[in-house]
Design a protein around this motif. Structure first.
Motif, PDB file in Angstrom:
ATOM      1  N   HIS A 204      12.766  -2.407  20.715  1.00  0.00           N
ATOM      2  CA  HIS A 204      12.471  -1.366  21.697  1.00  0.00           C
ATOM      3  C   HIS A 204      11.070  -0.804  21.496  1.00  0.00           C
ATOM      4  CE1 HIS A 204      13.923   1.274  24.843  1.00  0.00           C
ATOM      5  NE2 HIS A 204      13.413   2.317  24.197  1.00  0.00           N
ATOM      6  N   VAL A 205      10.640  -0.672  20.252  1.00  0.00           N
ATOM      7  CA  VAL A 205       9.294  -0.170  19.959  1.00  0.00           C
ATOM      8  C   VAL A 205       8.239  -1.134  20.489  1.00  0.00           C
ATOM      9  CG1 VAL A 205       7.658   0.260  18.080  1.00  0.00           C
ATOM     10  CG2 VAL A 205       9.943   1.273  18.011  1.00  0.00           C
ATOM     11  N   LYS A 206       8.459  -2.435  20.319  1.00  0.00           N
ATOM     12  CA  LYS A 206       7.510  -3.426  20.844  1.00  0.00           C
ATOM     13  C   LYS A 206       7.402  -3.313  22.359  1.00  0.00           C
ATOM     14  CE  LYS A 206       8.183  -6.827  17.144  1.00  0.00           C
ATOM     15  NZ  LYS A 206       8.660  -8.194  16.800  1.00  0.00           N
ATOM     16  N   SER A 207       8.528  -3.086  23.027  1.00  0.00           N
ATOM     17  CA  SER A 207       8.512  -2.955  24.476  1.00  0.00           C
ATOM     18  C   SER A 207       7.732  -1.709  24.905  1.00  0.00           C
ATOM     19  CB  SER A 207       9.947  -2.889  25.009  1.00  0.00           C
ATOM     20  OG  SER A 207       9.964  -2.670  26.400  1.00  0.00           O
ATOM     21  N   ILE A 208       7.938  -0.595  24.181  1.00  0.00           N
ATOM     22  CA  ILE A 208       7.233   0.651  24.511  1.00  0.00           C
ATOM     23  C   ILE A 208       5.735   0.474  24.334  1.00  0.00           C
ATOM     24  CG2 ILE A 208       6.869   3.040  23.777  1.00  0.00           C
ATOM     25  CD1 ILE A 208       9.814   3.199  23.094  1.00  0.00           C
ATOM     26  N   LYS A 209       5.334  -0.157  23.235  1.00  0.00           N
ATOM     27  CA  LYS A 209       3.904  -0.353  22.984  1.00  0.00           C
ATOM     28  C   LYS A 209       3.255  -1.219  24.060  1.00  0.00           C
ATOM     29  CE  LYS A 209       3.808   0.308  17.966  1.00  0.00           C
ATOM     30  NZ  LYS A 209       3.524  -0.313  16.649  1.00  0.00           N
ATOM     31  N   SER A 210       3.967  -2.240  24.526  1.00  0.00           N
ATOM     32  CA  SER A 210       3.399  -3.106  25.574  1.00  0.00           C
ATOM     33  C   SER A 210       3.175  -2.332  26.863  1.00  0.00           C
ATOM     34  CB  SER A 210       4.329  -4.292  25.817  1.00  0.00           C
ATOM     35  OG  SER A 210       5.578  -3.866  26.335  1.00  0.00           O
ATOM     36  N   TYR A 211       4.104  -1.429  27.214  1.00  0.00           N
ATOM     37  CA  TYR A 211       3.933  -0.604  28.413  1.00  0.00           C
ATOM     38  C   TYR A 211       2.756   0.358  28.249  1.00  0.00           C
ATOM     39  CZ  TYR A 211       8.384  -2.208  30.340  1.00  0.00           C
ATOM     40  OH  TYR A 211       9.393  -2.971  30.860  1.00  0.00           O
ATOM     41  N   LEU A 212       2.605   0.912  27.059  1.00  0.00           N
ATOM     42  CA  LEU A 212       1.496   1.837  26.821  1.00  0.00           C
ATOM     43  C   LEU A 212       0.153   1.124  26.935  1.00  0.00           C
ATOM     44  CD1 LEU A 212       2.884   3.920  23.785  1.00  0.00           C
ATOM     45  CD2 LEU A 212       2.568   4.703  26.136  1.00  0.00           C
TER      46      LEU A 212
ATOM     47  N   LYS B  76      13.237  11.430  28.012  1.00  0.00           N
ATOM     48  CA  LYS B  76      13.958  12.516  28.663  1.00  0.00           C
ATOM     49  C   LYS B  76      14.208  13.671  27.685  1.00  0.00           C
ATOM     50  CE  LYS B  76      18.133  13.485  31.336  1.00  0.00           C
ATOM     51  NZ  LYS B  76      19.413  12.928  31.851  1.00  0.00           N
ATOM     52  N   ASN B  77      13.898  14.892  28.140  1.00  0.00           N
ATOM     53  CA  ASN B  77      14.086  16.135  27.374  1.00  0.00           C
ATOM     54  C   ASN B  77      13.177  16.234  26.150  1.00  0.00           C
ATOM     55  OD1 ASN B  77      16.164  16.870  29.140  1.00  0.00           O
ATOM     56  ND2 ASN B  77      17.703  15.836  27.886  1.00  0.00           N
ATOM     57  N   ILE B  78      12.309  15.252  25.932  1.00  0.00           N
ATOM     58  CA  ILE B  78      11.414  15.267  24.773  1.00  0.00           C
ATOM     59  C   ILE B  78       9.968  15.398  25.208  1.00  0.00           C
ATOM     60  CG2 ILE B  78      10.616  13.976  22.751  1.00  0.00           C
ATOM     61  CD1 ILE B  78      13.366  12.696  22.594  1.00  0.00           C
ATOM     62  N   GLY B  79       9.479  14.490  26.077  1.00  0.00           N
ATOM     63  CA  GLY B  79       8.114  14.587  26.551  1.00  0.00           C
ATOM     64  C   GLY B  79       7.575  13.250  27.038  1.00  0.00           C
ATOM     65  N   GLU B  80       6.267  13.212  27.287  1.00  0.00           N
ATOM     66  CA  GLU B  80       5.598  12.023  27.799  1.00  0.00           C
ATOM     67  C   GLU B  80       4.653  11.459  26.746  1.00  0.00           C
ATOM     68  OE1 GLU B  80       5.362  13.423  32.502  1.00  0.00           O
ATOM     69  OE2 GLU B  80       3.541  13.191  31.303  1.00  0.00           O
ATOM     70  N   LEU B  81       4.545  10.124  26.707  1.00  0.00           N
ATOM     71  CA  LEU B  81       3.653   9.425  25.797  1.00  0.00           C
ATOM     72  C   LEU B  81       2.707   8.551  26.613  1.00  0.00           C
ATOM     73  CD1 LEU B  81       6.324   8.329  23.176  1.00  0.00           C
ATOM     74  CD2 LEU B  81       4.621  10.107  22.837  1.00  0.00           C
ATOM     75  N   VAL B  82       1.407   8.607  26.273  1.00  0.00           N
ATOM     76  CA  VAL B  82       0.411   7.823  26.987  1.00  0.00           C
ATOM     77  C   VAL B  82      -0.743   7.550  26.039  1.00  0.00           C
ATOM     78  CG1 VAL B  82      -0.809   9.858  27.871  1.00  0.00           C
ATOM     79  CG2 VAL B  82      -0.951   7.685  29.112  1.00  0.00           C
ATOM     80  N   LEU B  83      -1.442   6.429  26.241  1.00  0.00           N
ATOM     81  CA  LEU B  83      -2.599   6.095  25.419  1.00  0.00           C
ATOM     82  C   LEU B  83      -3.844   6.784  25.982  1.00  0.00           C
ATOM     83  CD1 LEU B  83      -2.303   2.279  24.572  1.00  0.00           C
ATOM     84  CD2 LEU B  83      -1.834   4.227  23.099  1.00  0.00           C
TER      85      LEU B  83
END
Length: 312
Positions: A83-91, A100-107
């Motif tokens: 899942h971490v690899k997938s998140i990094k590829s999107y970033l 959800k309920n935590i926040g947003e992550l962006v490069l």
């Protein structure tokens, strides 16, 4: 996989939730405050932050996922890694990741992860049920002008009262007589009180002395040496897990084997699946547990992990 759901659940209980290979979500307590211009009251809360440098697996997230999904610990670690690899590829592609309920992550432009926390949920359990609210300004009536007007129409004047010197002398003489009689009576009462108190104390002392004389006294010339028992009791909420066994007898054998190797092993009861958990030892702080875990993984068991659990 609802990774943000597991992170959100853990943020209610812990101040740091690490996603292995990605970063850690950190919280710190913020006191209640008042916004002066808007008259808004804000309850205390846990403020969220993100640290990309903290990526080492501490076992908290993977262990929680394994318990919820009823899967092995190693499987949970692999699922998080994918899942971490997938998140990094999107970033990298410039997309914004919504937790959800935590926040947003962006490069950002420097290639670092930038975190924008969400204010929808307060993770501070002490503030459960409290919410923001506005309070209007309190209007107070001013009576100063009315009082000034009354004083102008009906001024108050103070006139000293005249008294004769003869009356003052009569009052003074009577006061001296009263004080004298009162002093004599007080002295007599105080003397009688002290005497009664001393007599009562003497009677109590005599009774105690008679009781001690009537008691039998035995003296042993060569008493036996006192036996000293040294019992080591482990404490702490950070436990290094060696394994979990369906049969209780197997968990006892595992404890014996680990103690022969020098560990302070013990069983800490059954988990939610009815398995008897065996730990290498328990520690007061996460840092102590992490140092011992590194040593155990290096020299004894690569699959050992830290369980954070408050024992009854």
């Amino acid at each position: 996989m609802q990774l943000e759901t597991y992170i959100s659940d853990l943020l209610y209980r812990y101040d740091c939730v690490t996603v292995p290979g990605f970063g850690a979500f950190l919280t710190h307590r913020v006191s209640a405050k008042i916004h002066e211009s808007s008259q808004t009251f804000y309850p205390p809360k846990k403020a969220l932050a993100f640290n990309e440098q903290l990526q080492q697996n501490d076992g908290l997230l993977a262990n929680y996922m394994a318990e919820v999904e009823n899967i092995p610990y190693s499987t949970a670690v692999n699922k998080i890694s994918k899942h971490v690899k997938s998140i990094k590829s999107y970033l990298v592609e410039g997309e914004t990741i919504q937790f959800k309920n935590i926040g947003e992550l962006v490069l950002n432009t420097d290639g670092k992860i930038q975190f924008h926390p969400s204010n929808q949920i307060n993770f501070l359990t002490d503030a459960f049920g409290l919410s923001d609210f506005n309070s209007p300004n309190i209007s107070r009536e001013v009576f100063k002008e009315t009082v000034e007007a009354v004083e102008e129409t009906a001024p108050i004047s103070l006139t000293p009262e005249k008294r004769s010197n003869r009356n003052w002398l009569n009052y003074a003489a009577a006061a001296v007589v009263v004080l004298g009689l009162g002093g004599i009576g007080a002295a007599t009462y105080y003397s009688n009180t002290i005497e009664n108190h001393n007599q009562l104390a003497q009677e109590q002392a005599n009774d105690q002395l008679d009781t001690k004389v009537q008691e039998a006294t035995f003296v042993i010339s060569n008493p036996l040496p006192a036996a000293t028992l040294s019992l080591e009791k482990q404490s702490g909420n950070f436990h290094i897990v060696a394994g979990a066994f369906r049969v209780a007898e197997n968990s006892k054998k595992k404890v014996s084997q680990l103690r022969e190797l020098g560990f302070k092993a013990r069983t800490i009861g059954e988990n939610r699946y009815g398995l008897h958990e065996v730990v290498y030892g328990s520690f007061e702080t996460r840092a102590e547990a992490q140092r011992e875990l590194n040593n155990i993984r290096r020299n004894h068991n690569r699959d050992a992990w830290i369980l954070i659990k408050k024992l009854k």
